[in-house]
Design a protein around this motif. Sequence first.
Motif, PDB file in Angstrom:
ATOM      1  N   VAL A 115       0.832  -1.201   0.000  1.00  0.00           N
ATOM      2  CA  VAL A 115       0.000   0.000   0.000  1.00  0.00           C
ATOM      3  C   VAL A 115       0.869   1.256   0.000  1.00  0.00           C
ATOM      4  CG1 VAL A 115      -1.771   1.286   1.258  1.00  0.00           C
ATOM      5  CG2 VAL A 115      -1.887  -1.206   1.131  1.00  0.00           C
ATOM      6  N   LYS A 116       1.976   1.197   0.701  1.00  0.00           N
ATOM      7  CA  LYS A 116       2.897   2.337   0.700  1.00  0.00           C
ATOM      8  C   LYS A 116       3.370   2.652  -0.716  1.00  0.00           C
ATOM      9  CE  LYS A 116       7.205   4.011   2.768  1.00  0.00           C
ATOM     10  NZ  LYS A 116       8.308   3.690   3.720  1.00  0.00           N
ATOM     11  N   ARG A 117       3.716   1.628  -1.482  1.00  0.00           N
ATOM     12  CA  ARG A 117       4.148   1.827  -2.872  1.00  0.00           C
ATOM     13  C   ARG A 117       2.999   2.311  -3.750  1.00  0.00           C
ATOM     14  NH1 ARG A 117       6.371  -3.711  -4.705  1.00  0.00           N
ATOM     15  NH2 ARG A 117       6.743  -2.602  -6.672  1.00  0.00           N
ATOM     16  N   LEU A 118       1.838   1.688  -3.588  1.00  0.00           N
ATOM     17  CA  LEU A 118       0.709   2.008  -4.457  1.00  0.00           C
ATOM     18  C   LEU A 118       0.185   3.430  -4.245  1.00  0.00           C
ATOM     19  CD1 LEU A 118      -1.236  -1.360  -4.171  1.00  0.00           C
ATOM     20  CD2 LEU A 118      -0.142  -0.469  -6.240  1.00  0.00           C
ATOM     21  N   SER A 119       0.368   3.971  -3.055  1.00  0.00           N
ATOM     22  CA  SER A 119      -0.154   5.304  -2.763  1.00  0.00           C
ATOM     23  C   SER A 119       0.884   6.408  -2.956  1.00  0.00           C
ATOM     24  CB  SER A 119      -0.686   5.349  -1.326  1.00  0.00           C
ATOM     25  OG  SER A 119       0.326   5.014  -0.389  1.00  0.00           O
ATOM     26  N   ARG A 120       2.065   6.059  -3.475  1.00  0.00           N
ATOM     27  CA  ARG A 120       3.162   7.021  -3.549  1.00  0.00           C
ATOM     28  C   ARG A 120       2.862   8.190  -4.478  1.00  0.00           C
ATOM     29  NH1 ARG A 120       7.301   3.204  -7.086  1.00  0.00           N
ATOM     30  NH2 ARG A 120       6.468   3.763  -9.145  1.00  0.00           N
ATOM     31  N   ASP A 121       2.032   7.977  -5.498  1.00  0.00           N
ATOM     32  CA  ASP A 121       1.733   9.043  -6.465  1.00  0.00           C
ATOM     33  C   ASP A 121       0.386   9.705  -6.202  1.00  0.00           C
ATOM     34  OD1 ASP A 121       4.136   8.546  -7.854  1.00  0.00           O
ATOM     35  OD2 ASP A 121       3.195   6.942  -9.017  1.00  0.00           O
ATOM     36  N   GLY A 122      -0.189   9.447  -5.036  1.00  0.00           N
ATOM     37  CA  GLY A 122      -1.426  10.117  -4.666  1.00  0.00           C
ATOM     38  C   GLY A 122      -2.699   9.403  -5.069  1.00  0.00           C
ATOM     39  N   ALA A 123      -2.594   8.182  -5.566  1.00  0.00           N
ATOM     40  CA  ALA A 123      -3.800   7.445  -5.963  1.00  0.00           C
ATOM     41  C   ALA A 123      -4.622   7.074  -4.734  1.00  0.00           C
ATOM     42  CB  ALA A 123      -3.421   6.177  -6.727  1.00  0.00           C
ATOM     43  N   THR A 124      -5.942   7.028  -4.912  1.00  0.00           N
ATOM     44  CA  THR A 124      -6.820   6.489  -3.884  1.00  0.00           C
ATOM     45  C   THR A 124      -6.689   4.973  -3.891  1.00  0.00           C
ATOM     46  OG1 THR A 124      -8.416   8.290  -4.168  1.00  0.00           O
ATOM     47  CG2 THR A 124      -9.223   6.266  -3.136  1.00  0.00           C
ATOM     48  N   VAL A 125      -6.425   4.390  -2.721  1.00  0.00           N
ATOM     49  CA  VAL A 125      -6.265   2.939  -2.614  1.00  0.00           C
ATOM     50  C   VAL A 125      -7.419   2.381  -1.789  1.00  0.00           C
ATOM     51  CG1 VAL A 125      -4.811   1.046  -1.800  1.00  0.00           C
ATOM     52  CG2 VAL A 125      -3.758   3.103  -2.786  1.00  0.00           C
ATOM     53  N   VAL A 126      -8.052   1.346  -2.299  1.00  0.00           N
ATOM     54  CA  VAL A 126      -9.143   0.673  -1.600  1.00  0.00           C
ATOM     55  C   VAL A 126      -8.660  -0.704  -1.156  1.00  0.00           C
ATOM     56  CG1 VAL A 126     -11.510  -0.203  -1.752  1.00  0.00           C
ATOM     57  CG2 VAL A 126     -10.857   1.866  -3.011  1.00  0.00           C
ATOM     58  N   LEU A 127      -8.808  -1.001   0.138  1.00  0.00           N
ATOM     59  CA  LEU A 127      -8.443  -2.300   0.695  1.00  0.00           C
ATOM     60  C   LEU A 127      -9.695  -3.046   1.139  1.00  0.00           C
ATOM     61  CD1 LEU A 127      -5.417  -1.289   2.979  1.00  0.00           C
ATOM     62  CD2 LEU A 127      -5.362  -2.140   0.627  1.00  0.00           C
ATOM     63  N   PHE A 128      -9.608  -4.362   1.147  1.00  0.00           N
ATOM     64  CA  PHE A 128     -10.740  -5.198   1.520  1.00  0.00           C
ATOM     65  C   PHE A 128     -10.441  -6.003   2.778  1.00  0.00           C
ATOM     66  CE2 PHE A 128     -11.375  -4.301  -2.868  1.00  0.00           C
ATOM     67  CZ  PHE A 128     -12.750  -4.347  -3.082  1.00  0.00           C
ATOM     68  N   THR A 129     -11.406  -6.048   3.672  1.00  0.00           N
ATOM     69  CA  THR A 129     -11.338  -7.038   4.742  1.00  0.00           C
ATOM     70  C   THR A 129     -11.852  -8.361   4.188  1.00  0.00           C
ATOM     71  OG1 THR A 129     -13.590  -6.519   5.497  1.00  0.00           O
ATOM     72  CG2 THR A 129     -11.775  -5.295   6.511  1.00  0.00           C
ATOM     73  N   GLY A 130     -11.540  -9.444   4.879  1.00  0.00           N
ATOM     74  CA  GLY A 130     -12.088 -10.733   4.494  1.00  0.00           C
ATOM     75  C   GLY A 130     -13.518 -10.860   4.980  1.00  0.00           C
ATOM     76  N   PRO A 131     -14.340 -11.655   4.292  1.00  0.00           N
ATOM     77  CA  PRO A 131     -15.722 -11.849   4.725  1.00  0.00           C
ATOM     78  C   PRO A 131     -15.792 -12.718   5.972  1.00  0.00           C
ATOM     79  CG  PRO A 131     -15.237 -13.301   2.893  1.00  0.00           C
ATOM     80  CD  PRO A 131     -14.017 -12.422   3.074  1.00  0.00           C
ATOM     81  N   ASP A 132     -16.908 -12.623   6.670  1.00  0.00           N
ATOM     82  CA  ASP A 132     -17.139 -13.472   7.838  1.00  0.00           C
ATOM     83  C   ASP A 132     -17.540 -14.861   7.340  1.00  0.00           C
ATOM     84  OD1 ASP A 132     -17.843 -14.701  10.171  1.00  0.00           O
ATOM     85  OD2 ASP A 132     -19.221 -13.141  10.858  1.00  0.00           O
ATOM     86  N   ILE A 133     -16.621 -15.812   7.445  1.00  0.00           N
ATOM     87  CA  ILE A 133     -16.827 -17.144   6.863  1.00  0.00           C
ATOM     88  C   ILE A 133     -17.179 -18.175   7.927  1.00  0.00           C
ATOM     89  CG2 ILE A 133     -15.350 -16.759   4.862  1.00  0.00           C
ATOM     90  CD1 ILE A 133     -13.042 -18.018   6.405  1.00  0.00           C
ATOM     91  N   GLY A 134     -17.686 -17.692   9.060  1.00  0.00           N
ATOM     92  CA  GLY A 134     -17.979 -18.600  10.170  1.00  0.00           C
ATOM     93  C   GLY A 134     -18.963 -19.690   9.825  1.00  0.00           C
ATOM     94  N   GLU A 135     -19.890 -19.424   8.894  1.00  0.00           N
ATOM     95  CA  GLU A 135     -20.894 -20.422   8.529  1.00  0.00           C
ATOM     96  C   GLU A 135     -20.534 -21.158   7.247  1.00  0.00           C
ATOM     97  OE1 GLU A 135     -24.561 -18.318   8.336  1.00  0.00           O
ATOM     98  OE2 GLU A 135     -24.422 -17.572  10.391  1.00  0.00           O
ATOM     99  N   THR A 136     -19.316 -20.938   6.726  1.00  0.00           N
ATOM    100  CA  THR A 136     -18.908 -21.544   5.467  1.00  0.00           C
ATOM    101  C   THR A 136     -18.246 -22.890   5.707  1.00  0.00           C
ATOM    102  OG1 THR A 136     -18.494 -19.332   4.589  1.00  0.00           O
ATOM    103  CG2 THR A 136     -17.583 -21.168   3.352  1.00  0.00           C
ATOM    104  N   PRO A 137     -18.666 -23.943   4.985  1.00  0.00           N
ATOM    105  CA  PRO A 137     -18.011 -25.249   5.160  1.00  0.00           C
ATOM    106  C   PRO A 137     -16.511 -25.156   4.913  1.00  0.00           C
ATOM    107  CG  PRO A 137     -20.001 -25.452   3.824  1.00  0.00           C
ATOM    108  CD  PRO A 137     -19.752 -23.984   3.994  1.00  0.00           C
TER     109      PRO A 137
END
Length: 274
Positions: A115-137
Amino acid sequence: MIVSDLNPSEDLHPWRRFVAIGDSFTEGIGDPDPTVPGGNRGWADRVAEQLASASPDFSYANLAVRGRLIGQINDEQVEAALELQPDLITLCAGGNDVTRGGNPDFIADELDSMVKRLSRDGATVVLFTGPDIGETPVLGTLRGRVAIFNENVHTVALRHDAVIADLWALRQLHQKPMWAPDRLHFSALGHHTIAAMVLDSLGVQHSLDPTTPEPAASTTWRQARAGDIDWAREHLFPWVMRRVRHQSSGDGVSAKRPLAAPVFGKANGPVPKD
């Protein structure tokens, strides 16, 4: 933030070049569409279609490749993304590492450097959390590790002023129709729902109507077990064998949109059926 019609002449957002990087989630696996590059549409294509509908000079590239680990995304996609000079970048990485037993703290350290590299030129960076997989086999056993990783993602986002697209908080993803038959990737409906959430996180008006899947049809115990057996044979066993053989579903696969190009999409298309 939903609007029924988007006027292309209105400047509804500041971005002109969007690059998506990551793994199968960003490639769009689970949302097959033979009319788009790579044969899979996904949430990133849907976001690009919406952004393009408000910006005639908008362009989009998608460098994501299924099966990639965070180190591979770092090595293969980060510099390639920067060379395209984007002002909006989405990054979802680390999920495959977590499912393979990786340390969430070490994974987050690599994410931070990316993220440090990707944001070096001022771009907006979007990050994702993982989904809640508690009910997933199968994957449900990793819920605690995913939660730790998510806390680290929030820390990285704060450090670099990135935007969070919070899959964990998207409770609709607990519903069965949001998942593809392999139970590992999202369905067309899931990708549609995620695209709307990403646009909302960016504060962008869009025409992706919210939808609530119909309740899943009731099944007998015998039908449910038969379905589990079919799933294990068709999806789980091949996945396990790739792990044992140190193979990846992305072997021999290249990015579906390696260059930033105009989007000719389906911004106002119908809501996917569950």
